[in-house]
Enzyme design. Structure first.
Site, PDB file in Angstrom:
ATOM      1  N   CYS A  29      -4.710  -6.329 -11.393  1.00 56.39           N
ATOM      2  CA  CYS A  29      -5.857  -5.668 -12.011  1.00 56.39           C
ATOM      3  C   CYS A  29      -5.371  -4.630 -13.021  1.00 56.39           C
ATOM      4  O   CYS A  29      -4.413  -3.906 -12.755  1.00 56.39           O
ATOM      5  CB  CYS A  29      -6.727  -4.999 -10.952  1.00 56.39           C
ATOM      6  SG  CYS A  29      -7.485  -6.184  -9.831  1.00 56.39           S
ATOM      7  N   HIS A  31     -11.378  -5.979  -3.013  1.00 56.83           N
ATOM      8  CA  HIS A  31     -10.821  -4.633  -2.938  1.00 56.83           C
ATOM      9  C   HIS A  31      -9.652  -4.642  -1.963  1.00 56.83           C
ATOM     10  O   HIS A  31      -9.560  -5.499  -1.078  1.00 56.83           O
ATOM     11  CB  HIS A  31     -11.887  -3.650  -2.472  1.00 56.83           C
ATOM     12  CG  HIS A  31     -12.998  -3.480  -3.461  1.00 56.83           C
ATOM     13  ND1 HIS A  31     -14.003  -2.564  -3.300  1.00 56.83           N
ATOM     14  CD2 HIS A  31     -13.259  -4.115  -4.641  1.00 56.83           C
ATOM     15  CE1 HIS A  31     -14.837  -2.629  -4.329  1.00 56.83           C
ATOM     16  NE2 HIS A  31     -14.404  -3.568  -5.147  1.00 56.83           N
ATOM     17  N   GLU A  81      -9.047  -2.766   0.534  1.00 52.89           N
ATOM     18  CA  GLU A  81      -9.508  -2.628   1.923  1.00 52.89           C
ATOM     19  C   GLU A  81      -9.973  -3.980   2.461  1.00 52.89           C
ATOM     20  O   GLU A  81      -9.687  -4.341   3.606  1.00 52.89           O
ATOM     21  CB  GLU A  81     -10.669  -1.628   2.004  1.00 52.89           C
ATOM     22  CG  GLU A  81     -10.352  -0.249   1.460  1.00 52.89           C
ATOM     23  CD  GLU A  81     -10.715  -0.063  -0.008  1.00 52.89           C
ATOM     24  OE1 GLU A  81     -11.098   1.058  -0.369  1.00 52.89           O
ATOM     25  OE2 GLU A  81     -10.600  -1.022  -0.793  1.00 52.89           O
ATOM     26  N   CYS A  96     -15.301   2.341  -1.635  1.00 52.55           N
ATOM     27  CA  CYS A  96     -16.708   2.229  -2.024  1.00 52.55           C
ATOM     28  C   CYS A  96     -17.534   2.119  -0.736  1.00 52.55           C
ATOM     29  O   CYS A  96     -16.985   1.963   0.355  1.00 52.55           O
ATOM     30  CB  CYS A  96     -16.923   1.000  -2.912  1.00 52.55           C
ATOM     31  SG  CYS A  96     -16.674  -0.577  -2.063  1.00 52.55           S
ATOM     32  N   CYS A 121     -16.925  -1.213   1.204  1.00 54.47           N
ATOM     33  CA  CYS A 121     -15.674  -1.207   1.969  1.00 54.47           C
ATOM     34  C   CYS A 121     -15.753  -0.243   3.146  1.00 54.47           C
ATOM     35  O   CYS A 121     -15.192  -0.507   4.207  1.00 54.47           O
ATOM     36  CB  CYS A 121     -14.489  -0.877   1.068  1.00 54.47           C
ATOM     37  SG  CYS A 121     -14.033  -2.247  -0.016  1.00 54.47           S
ATOM     38  N   TYR A 157     -12.605   8.238  -5.505  1.00 49.51           N
ATOM     39  CA  TYR A 157     -13.049   7.169  -6.402  1.00 49.51           C
ATOM     40  C   TYR A 157     -14.381   6.601  -5.925  1.00 49.51           C
ATOM     41  O   TYR A 157     -15.396   6.788  -6.535  1.00 49.51           O
ATOM     42  CB  TYR A 157     -11.988   6.067  -6.496  1.00 49.51           C
ATOM     43  CG  TYR A 157     -12.371   4.964  -7.442  1.00 49.51           C
ATOM     44  CD1 TYR A 157     -12.315   5.160  -8.811  1.00 49.51           C
ATOM     45  CD2 TYR A 157     -12.829   3.741  -6.963  1.00 49.51           C
ATOM     46  CE1 TYR A 157     -12.694   4.167  -9.699  1.00 49.51           C
ATOM     47  CE2 TYR A 157     -13.202   2.739  -7.836  1.00 49.51           C
ATOM     48  CZ  TYR A 157     -13.138   2.952  -9.202  1.00 49.51           C
ATOM     49  OH  TYR A 157     -13.513   1.964 -10.065  1.00 49.51           O
TER      50      TYR A 157
END
Length: 193
Positions: A30, A120, A122, A148, A151, A169
């Site tokens: 990414c 993600h 996680e 997030c 997650c 984040y």
């Protein structure tokens, strides 16, 4: 005295595991954001993961999508607009690079977006544990970035008891706290002294 020594030992391992999570984040394909995660039990690493596409899929984590022409209205100045253009350049997407002289026009029509095939860190850690029969109840998760909310729900459902992270984040911290999960942030300069 014993409790103080135990706390020092926990802090030592927290910093070590966050460094390792960071190193794994650098393996991500990414470009927008690299995130690493580690699952541990009794100061032993059971799972390591980073954000990326589904196993066996192409490693293109970002897509270029068409965008509403009103994007330019979101920028209060030409300086801010040019800053966004410079940010786009770092993604090294051939389609956009070949039009550097016409970036303003290109950016008014296109935006870089994370592919829906990206998991993600996680999610990758917890699903790897599930696929390999590794129980997650009571584990500690070390993450480079706070999770997030999606997650956070997954972390709580997996029975993870503690989450330690470096960078704010995602918006899942309050959810984790309400779910009774111990959450701790350790500043980057504390880890990488």
């Amino acid at each position: 005295m014993k409790e103080e020594l135990e706390n020092q030992e926990i802090q030592k391992y927290d910093k070590i595991f966050l460094k390792i999570a960071y190193l794994f984040s650098q393996q991500s394909y990414c470009k927008k954001l690299k995130v690493g995660a580690i699952l541990t039990k009794e100061n032993r690493i059971l799972v390591n993961a980073y954000n990326g596409t589904l196993s066996g899929q192409c490693n293109d984590c970002e897509d270029v999508i068409t965008f509403d022409e009103t994007i330019q209205e979101k920028f209060s100045s030409k300086k801010e607009f040019n800053k966004k253009i410079e940010e786009l350049k770092k993604y090294n997407i051939k389609y956009l690079q070949s039009f550097e002289t016409e970036f303003a026009l290109i950016y008014s029509k296109y935006q870089i977006k994370t592919s829906p095939f990206v998991l993600h860190a996680e999610e990758n850690a917890i699903t790897f544990a599930a696929k390999n029969g590794i129980p997650t109840k009571g584990l500690t998760m070390y993450i480079t970035h706070s999770p997030c909310e999606r997650c956070a729900r997954l972390i709580a459902s997996a029975g993870i008891k503690r989450v330690v992270f470096i960078t704010d984040y995602g918006n899942g911290i309050e959810f984790l706290k309400k779910a009774g999960i111990e959450v701790q942030k350790i500043e980057k300069d504390e880890i990488f002294k």
